[in-house]
Design a protein around this motif. Structure first.
Motif, PDB file in Angstrom:
ATOM      1  N   LEU A 115       3.205   7.055   2.470  1.00  0.00           N
ATOM      2  CA  LEU A 115       3.307   5.636   2.840  1.00  0.00           C
ATOM      3  C   LEU A 115       3.986   4.881   1.697  1.00  0.00           C
ATOM      4  O   LEU A 115       3.612   5.043   0.537  1.00  0.00           O
ATOM      5  N   ARG A 116       4.989   4.083   2.079  1.00  0.00           N
ATOM      6  CA  ARG A 116       5.734   3.399   1.030  1.00  0.00           C
ATOM      7  C   ARG A 116       5.581   1.895   1.161  1.00  0.00           C
ATOM      8  O   ARG A 116       6.146   1.269   2.058  1.00  0.00           O
ATOM      9  N   SER A 117       4.806   1.348   0.248  1.00  0.00           N
ATOM     10  CA  SER A 117       4.699  -0.097   0.092  1.00  0.00           C
ATOM     11  C   SER A 117       4.526  -0.851   1.416  1.00  0.00           C
ATOM     12  O   SER A 117       5.360  -1.650   1.816  1.00  0.00           O
ATOM     13  N   SER A 166      -0.555   7.066  11.810  1.00  0.00           N
ATOM     14  CA  SER A 166      -1.958   7.483  11.794  1.00  0.00           C
ATOM     15  C   SER A 166      -2.510   7.448  10.381  1.00  0.00           C
ATOM     16  O   SER A 166      -3.663   7.088  10.166  1.00  0.00           O
ATOM     17  N   THR A 167      -1.671   7.835   9.427  1.00  0.00           N
ATOM     18  CA  THR A 167      -2.119   7.826   8.035  1.00  0.00           C
ATOM     19  C   THR A 167      -2.549   6.428   7.621  1.00  0.00           C
ATOM     20  O   THR A 167      -3.607   6.236   7.024  1.00  0.00           O
ATOM     21  N   PHE A 168      -1.746   5.432   7.973  1.00  0.00           N
ATOM     22  CA  PHE A 168      -2.103   4.073   7.584  1.00  0.00           C
ATOM     23  C   PHE A 168      -3.349   3.614   8.327  1.00  0.00           C
ATOM     24  O   PHE A 168      -4.215   2.939   7.774  1.00  0.00           O
ATOM     25  N   TYR A 188       8.687   3.932  10.100  1.00  0.00           N
ATOM     26  CA  TYR A 188       9.649   5.024  10.089  1.00  0.00           C
ATOM     27  C   TYR A 188       9.671   5.665   8.711  1.00  0.00           C
ATOM     28  O   TYR A 188       9.877   4.972   7.707  1.00  0.00           O
ATOM     29  N   LEU A 189       9.434   6.978   8.665  1.00  0.00           N
ATOM     30  CA  LEU A 189       9.440   7.744   7.415  1.00  0.00           C
ATOM     31  C   LEU A 189       8.569   7.091   6.338  1.00  0.00           C
ATOM     32  O   LEU A 189       8.967   6.930   5.200  1.00  0.00           O
ATOM     33  N   GLY A 190       7.372   6.666   6.746  1.00  0.00           N
ATOM     34  CA  GLY A 190       6.434   6.137   5.767  1.00  0.00           C
ATOM     35  C   GLY A 190       6.662   4.688   5.406  1.00  0.00           C
ATOM     36  O   GLY A 190       5.907   4.094   4.645  1.00  0.00           O
ATOM     37  N   GLN A 191       7.676   4.076   5.944  1.00  0.00           N
ATOM     38  CA  GLN A 191       7.918   2.670   5.624  1.00  0.00           C
ATOM     39  C   GLN A 191       7.667   1.788   6.835  1.00  0.00           C
ATOM     40  O   GLN A 191       7.872   2.209   7.980  1.00  0.00           O
ATOM     41  N   LEU A 192       7.240   0.553   6.546  1.00  0.00           N
ATOM     42  CA  LEU A 192       7.088  -0.404   7.633  1.00  0.00           C
ATOM     43  C   LEU A 192       8.446  -1.078   7.803  1.00  0.00           C
ATOM     44  O   LEU A 192       8.866  -1.870   6.977  1.00  0.00           O
ATOM     45  N   VAL A 193       9.124  -0.730   8.883  1.00  0.00           N
ATOM     46  CA  VAL A 193      10.475  -1.247   9.058  1.00  0.00           C
ATOM     47  C   VAL A 193      10.450  -2.689   9.562  1.00  0.00           C
ATOM     48  O   VAL A 193      11.156  -3.551   9.059  1.00  0.00           O
ATOM     49  N   GLU A 194       9.600  -2.912  10.589  1.00  0.00           N
ATOM     50  CA  GLU A 194       9.549  -4.281  11.122  1.00  0.00           C
ATOM     51  C   GLU A 194       8.182  -4.547  11.716  1.00  0.00           C
ATOM     52  O   GLU A 194       7.561  -3.654  12.303  1.00  0.00           O
ATOM     53  N   PHE A 195       7.703  -5.790  11.557  1.00  0.00           N
ATOM     54  CA  PHE A 195       6.408  -6.144  12.120  1.00  0.00           C
ATOM     55  C   PHE A 195       6.513  -7.548  12.706  1.00  0.00           C
ATOM     56  O   PHE A 195       6.816  -8.496  12.000  1.00  0.00           O
ATOM     57  N   ASP A 196       6.266  -7.657  14.031  1.00  0.00           N
ATOM     58  CA  ASP A 196       6.418  -8.985  14.647  1.00  0.00           C
ATOM     59  C   ASP A 196       5.666  -8.993  15.964  1.00  0.00           C
ATOM     60  O   ASP A 196       5.017  -8.022  16.321  1.00  0.00           O
ATOM     61  N   SER A 197       5.789 -10.085  16.720  1.00  0.00           N
ATOM     62  CA  SER A 197       5.126 -10.103  18.022  1.00  0.00           C
ATOM     63  C   SER A 197       5.792  -9.043  18.896  1.00  0.00           C
ATOM     64  O   SER A 197       6.979  -8.748  18.748  1.00  0.00           O
ATOM     65  N   THR A 198       5.019  -8.495  19.791  1.00  0.00           N
ATOM     66  CA  THR A 198       5.514  -7.407  20.632  1.00  0.00           C
ATOM     67  C   THR A 198       6.739  -7.827  21.418  1.00  0.00           C
ATOM     68  O   THR A 198       7.716  -7.090  21.537  1.00  0.00           O
ATOM     69  N   ALA A 199       6.672  -9.062  21.946  1.00  0.00           N
ATOM     70  CA  ALA A 199       7.795  -9.537  22.756  1.00  0.00           C
ATOM     71  C   ALA A 199       9.077  -9.470  21.952  1.00  0.00           C
ATOM     72  O   ALA A 199      10.096  -8.965  22.407  1.00  0.00           O
ATOM     73  N   LYS A 200       9.007  -9.933  20.703  1.00  0.00           N
ATOM     74  CA  LYS A 200      10.214  -9.967  19.911  1.00  0.00           C
ATOM     75  C   LYS A 200      10.697  -8.566  19.576  1.00  0.00           C
ATOM     76  O   LYS A 200      11.873  -8.258  19.666  1.00  0.00           O
ATOM     77  N   VAL A 206       0.842  -1.206   0.000  1.00  0.00           N
ATOM     78  CA  VAL A 206       0.000   0.000   0.000  1.00  0.00           C
ATOM     79  C   VAL A 206       0.875   1.253   0.000  1.00  0.00           C
ATOM     80  O   VAL A 206       1.744   1.415   0.841  1.00  0.00           O
ATOM     81  N   ASP A 207       0.635   2.108  -0.987  1.00  0.00           N
ATOM     82  CA  ASP A 207       1.323   3.404  -1.059  1.00  0.00           C
ATOM     83  C   ASP A 207       0.283   4.506  -0.944  1.00  0.00           C
ATOM     84  O   ASP A 207      -0.847   4.352  -1.420  1.00  0.00           O
ATOM     85  N   LEU A 208       0.682   5.625  -0.355  1.00  0.00           N
ATOM     86  CA  LEU A 208      -0.237   6.756  -0.254  1.00  0.00           C
ATOM     87  C   LEU A 208       0.501   8.052  -0.546  1.00  0.00           C
ATOM     88  O   LEU A 208       1.624   8.262  -0.065  1.00  0.00           O
ATOM     89  N   TRP A 209      -0.141   8.902  -1.334  1.00  0.00           N
ATOM     90  CA  TRP A 209       0.428  10.221  -1.624  1.00  0.00           C
ATOM     91  C   TRP A 209      -0.525  11.312  -1.166  1.00  0.00           C
ATOM     92  O   TRP A 209      -1.721  11.262  -1.436  1.00  0.00           O
TER      93      TRP A 209
END
Lengths: 319, 270, 401
Positions: B39-41, B63-65, B239-251, B29-32
């Motif tokens: 939002l970048r990919s 918030s945008t996403f 960070y800066l419109g990119q999803l840097v990392e997505f995982d379980s909170t613990a990790k 998903v990208d947003l302009w």
């Protein structure tokens, strides 16, 4: 060396009187006081000269043939005429004005050229001279619409019924004239509503129309009321637009239908001032009539200003 | 500031969380905003009945996403969105989608509480009245249910007809939550719901979220990392419109995969 | 994804069908249509006022006293178009009349020409089409005058339609109003906006704006009955001392009353302009030791100048379009004179006073509508200009220009 002398040596001047500021402050204060003085003098002269002739009888009786007789004159039919035409006017101008303001505030895209044209048109409407509105009422409402209605109803050789001056056309003319007042006041109150409320409503699955009717409009009602009152106050005092569209100097009966002509406070003042056979005799009546008109427009204006101040204060508290 | 409450139960263990079905799926998903690429990919999966937190510095797209998920970005002029965004298997960007219905299923609570200047009852009943067809008693029942679920019933039950604006900030926010869940949505989006509140009110909201997650899928944007660790099962770092990392909170918070994530959660920037 | 049970999946799939919301759709269309009314109205106003005056601009009006007469016997020899033009009827009116009526109209016209007194019929100007632009704008030596003059005198047998005296009258009264009202309003605006205590300002502004609640007919009445009487002696004294004629109702009295009417307009907009200058400007000046007045005069006023200028333009537009005040208090003598103590006639007063007597569709009628069109154009232009100036000002303050 004394401290003072040493300071003087160091170049510090003794603080002197700032003549320029005194003059400037004084002149502007005088100007403000002058304007207020003008207002007070005008009101005072009218009240002092008009109050003696003002009485319950004056307001509630018809003048019939005794228009020039200070003891018998009455402005009841003029009051009725003026009130009737402004009430009729509000029926037209408030819905159109509010809907236009809603469009500009809630639906229109701010930068689109159409929006700018609509706003430009509203501004221009506000600047059109009142006599031009009178010409417009004559040419469009009476000539075109009235004439067409007559032709449709009775054929080409008709005796004009709609195509002549009447209270309906006068009210419509005034409605066009006061449209900007209602639009501006309504928009002001719409703008004052926090945008978060609209967001909340939409996020709950409301359509834009539902948001407008259930959340926005109820909150904007005081502002709409202000606009309506200001429009009425303005229209009550206008004479030029009704000169050719329905005002009459003397009518034997009160207006009974939309095509009737009507008597009017302002118009009466105008005719009496300029065409009275004995101006000294009619002066007291004139002043009293003017006083009635002023009481009408001023009290309306005052109420509108109060409501507006209340809105502005609550606006400031909320933000 | 140390928490004064006992530590809550540990979030669902990673493998259990991974088994929960996916409810929201974003793919590229990208947003302009006009020319600005906000939002970048973004590609991620949000799973049912879990709390997913979006963290990251200000202005980086969280918030945008979030607002994409209930199509609230439609309200802004000049927004363009590409990529695929599915909720419940349905591409919500498709022109055939009924956005109004979507917003009834995907509720939102805002950063600054925004109760309507109406009574408490009318606020909560707003969404229900939009649907129409509820009798006076049915409405009262649903309103009570929602106020209870939002843990505010006891405080307001005697003054349902008074103005919602007479409540305190924390109460207003819980009222907004009650209002949102009165619609019985499947998903609850929360945009920094406690950032304007004092610590005690914040704690109550957090407790509430842990209760609510039994019935709703919750996505919460927060700039408070401790909050994320307290209440969320999965965390996404933007960070800066990119999803840097997505995982379980613990990790994410104990053993992040990316250096950037580690720098952020350890407070080296942000 | 396929782990969800079927009913849940089906529920979500429901999202894919857009619900029909006819009420919403209709409401949006209606709202949009109604909001076009403002544009439509401006357009209609111009259209209907200009339409009635169009023949003046296209040379289709002939106001000569003596017109060529076609005897009634010629009825059959004239084509329909010629007959319509001869009788001066519009298409609709012509269609409505039967032959009998048309013959009658020809007779009436012939008779009217016979009734013209001989000395007028032989006048050198009797055959002049006085509705041509040359006579509207340039001086002409009419019979009985010893020099070319600008004369507006529609009701004499030889109709004189020069609009120059009317323009001068409007400008005179407007200038008096501006010279009186603008310094007063701007000074008061400076005081209220920059120098007054905030609590004082809260009721000063509405108090001054109450002046707007005085209808123009009341201001005209006040000027006619009170001011003219009070000022009559001083005016004739000053005029006498200057060697100028004077009259009781004149441009000065009307101009002052006009000033009362435009004070609220100029004050309101100027005050808004001064108040919207960013506080940081003022605070910067004050921190450097300037007094409130110096800050206002040297910093704020120059910054707000475009807005003040716009206020003046709008005041001008309002004054030149004002009718009742000048109708009642300016004396209504249409003469060319820059003497403010002289009785004068404005464009607006002319329309208001003469329309009732003008024959519907006749040349006088069309002339008055032409004046209305000109007035509309002038106020449209001044409004447009003021808008432009305010727009530019806003852009500059927001850092866009």
């Amino acid at each position: 060396m004394t401290p003072r002398a040493s300071l003087r040596e160091a170049g510090f001047r003794r603080a002197g009187v700032d003549h320029a500021s005194l003059l400037g402050g004084g002149v502007t204060l005088a100007a403000t006081a002058g304007i207020l003085a003008i207002l007070i003098v005008i009101l005072a002269v009218i009240v002092v000269n008009g109050a003696p002739s003002l009485s319950w009888r004056f307001i509630t009786t018809s003048t019939a043939r005794d228009m020039f007789d200070p003891d018998k004159a009455g402005v009841f039919p003029m009051l009725v005429g003026t009130s009737a035409r402004v009430i009729l006017m509000t029926l037209f101008v408030v819905p159109v004005g509010v809907i236009t303001a809603i469009y500009l505030s809630e639906y229109a895209r701010a930068a689109s050229p159409l929006t700018r044209i609509i706003r430009g048109a509203v501004n221009n409407l506000a600047g059109v001279p009142s006599i031009v509105f009178g010409l417009f009422g004559l040419g469009f409402f009476i000539g075109f619409i009235g004439g067409t209605l007559d032709e449709l109803a009775q054929g080409p050789a008709a005796e004009p019924r709609w195509g002549k001056p009447g209270i309906l056309w006068a009210s419509l003319t005034l409605a066009v004239m006061t449209l900007p007042v209602v639009i501006v006041a309504t928009e002001e109150s719409l703008r004052a509503i926090a945008p978060g409320l609209r967001e909340a409503s939409l996020a709950l699955g409301a359509t834009k129309f539902e948001t407008v009717t259930r959340v926005v409009l109820p909150q904007a009602l005081p502002g709409i009321l202000t606009g309506g009152i200001l429009a009425v106050s303005r229209a009550a005092g206008e004479v030029a637009p009704i000169l050719f569209t329905g005002a009459a100097y003397y009518m034997a009966t009160l207006p009974g239908s939309l095509t009737d002509q009507f008597m009017d406070l302002g118009y009466h003042v105008f005719v009496l001032s300029t065409q009275s056979p004995n101006i000294d005799q009619t002066k007291p009546i004139l002043f009293a009539t003017v006083l009635v008109l002023l009481l009408l427009t001023f009290s309306l204006n005052f109420v509108a200003i109060l409501i507006r101040a209340r809105i502005r204060r609550s606006q400031r508290a909320a933000h | 500031m140390t928490s004064v409450r006992p530590t809550p139960a540990a979030p669902a263990a990673p493998d259990t969380a991974a088994l929960a079905p996916v409810l929201i799926r974003a793919q590229g998903v990208d947003l302009w905003y006009g020319a600005a690429h906000a939002l970048r990919s973004i590609t991620l999966d949000i799973r049912e009945k879990l709390v997913t937190a979006f963290i990251g510095p200000s202005g980086c797209g969280k918030s945008t996403f979030l607002r994409c998920l209930n199509r609230m970005n439609d309200l802004i002029d000049g927004v363009r969105i590409t990529g695929r965004l599915e909720v419940g298997g349905v591409d919500i960007q498709a022109p055939t989608v009924d956005v109004i219905e979507l917003r009834k299923r995907v509720g939102m609570v805002f950063q600054k509480s925004n109760p309507f200047p109406k009574s408490i009852f009318d606020n909560v009943a707003y969404g229900l009245r939009l649907q129409g067809g509820h009798s006076r008693d049915a409405l009262a029942e649903r309103v009570e249910k929602s106020l209870r679920a939002a843990a505010i019933w006891d405080e307001v039950k005697d003054r349902l007809q008074t103005s919602a604006l007479s409540l305190s900030g924390g109460q207003q926010q819980r009222l907004c939550i009650a209002r949102a869940i009165a619609n019985e949505p499947d998903i609850l989006l929360m945009d920094e719901p406690a950032s304007a509140l004092d610590p005690i009110a914040t704690a109550r909201i957090e407790d509430l979220i842990l209760e609510l997650k039994q019935r709703y899928t919750i996505v919460i944007v927060t700039h408070n990392m401790q909050q994320a660790t307290r209440i969320s099962d999965q965390t996404a770092f933007f960070y800066l419109g990119q999803l840097v990392e997505f995982d379980s909170t613990a990790k994410i918070f104990t053993n992040p995969g990316k250096k950037q994530t580690e720098d952020y959660v350890t407070g080296r920037f942000g | 994804m396929g782990d969800s049970s079927s009913p849940a999946e089906a529920r979500w799939r429901q999202l894919n069908t857009r619900r029909r919301r006819p009420l919403e759709w209709l409401a949006e269309r209606v709202i949009f249509a109604v909001s076009l009314s403002a544009i439509v109205m401006v357009f209609l106003i111009f259209l209907f006022v200009a339409k009635e005056s169009l023949p003046v601009f296209t040379g289709g009006v002939d106001s000569a006293l003596v017109q060529p007469v076609r005897p009634v016997e010629d009825f059959d020899r004239l084509s329909r178009a010629e007959l319509q033009a001869y009788l001066g009827l519009s298409d609709a009116e012509f269609a409505r009349k039967d032959d009998e009526t048309l013959r009658l109209l020809m007779e009436v016209k012939a008779e009217a020409q016979d009734e013209i007194p001989a000395e007028f019929r032989e006048d050198k100007d009797a055959r002049l089409n006085t509705a041509q632009w040359r006579y509207l704008l340039l001086p002409y030596q009419w019979t009985g005058y010893d020099a070319p003059a600008f004369i507006w005198q529609p009701i004499s047998l030889i109709h004189k339609y020069n609009i120059v005296p009317l323009f001068i009258g409007s400008l005179k009264a407007t200038l008096v109003a501006l010279v009186f009202a603008v310094p007063l309003s701007v000074a008061a605006a400076i005081y209220v906006s920059q120098l007054a205590h905030p609590r004082l300002k809260e009721w000063l502004k509405p108090a001054i704006e109450m002046l707007a609640g005085i209808p123009s007919v009341v201001a005209g009445f006040f000027a006619l009955i009170v001011m003219a009487t009070v000022l009559e002696a001083p005016i004739s004294a000053v005029a006498g001392w200057l060697g100028l004629p004077s009259s009781r109702l004149n441009a000065l009295v009307a101009g002052l009353a006009l000033g009362f009417a435009i004070i609220p307009v100029v004050f309101s907009i100027a005050e808004d302009a001064l108040t919207s200058v960013p506080r940081s400007y003022v605070q910067g000046a004050l921190a450097l030791g300037a007094s409130k007045w110096k800050a206002a005069w040297q910093i704020v006023l120059p910054a707000a100048l475009p807005g003040v200028f716009a206020a003046v333009i709008l005041g001008f537009g309002r004054a030149i379009g004002e009718t009742m005040i000048v109708l009642m208090a300016s004396g209504n003598a249409s003469i060319v004179s820059w003497n403010i103590f002289d009785s004068t006639r404005t464009i607006t007063a002319t329309i208001a006073a003469e329309l009732a007597e003008a024959v519907f569709g006749g040349h006088h009628y069309r002339m008055l509508f032409m004046l209305g069109t000109l007035l509309f154009i002038v106020t449209f232009a001044s409004n447009f200009l003021a808008d432009l100036v305010i727009h530019r000002l806003k852009a500059r303050l927001e850092g866009r220009a």
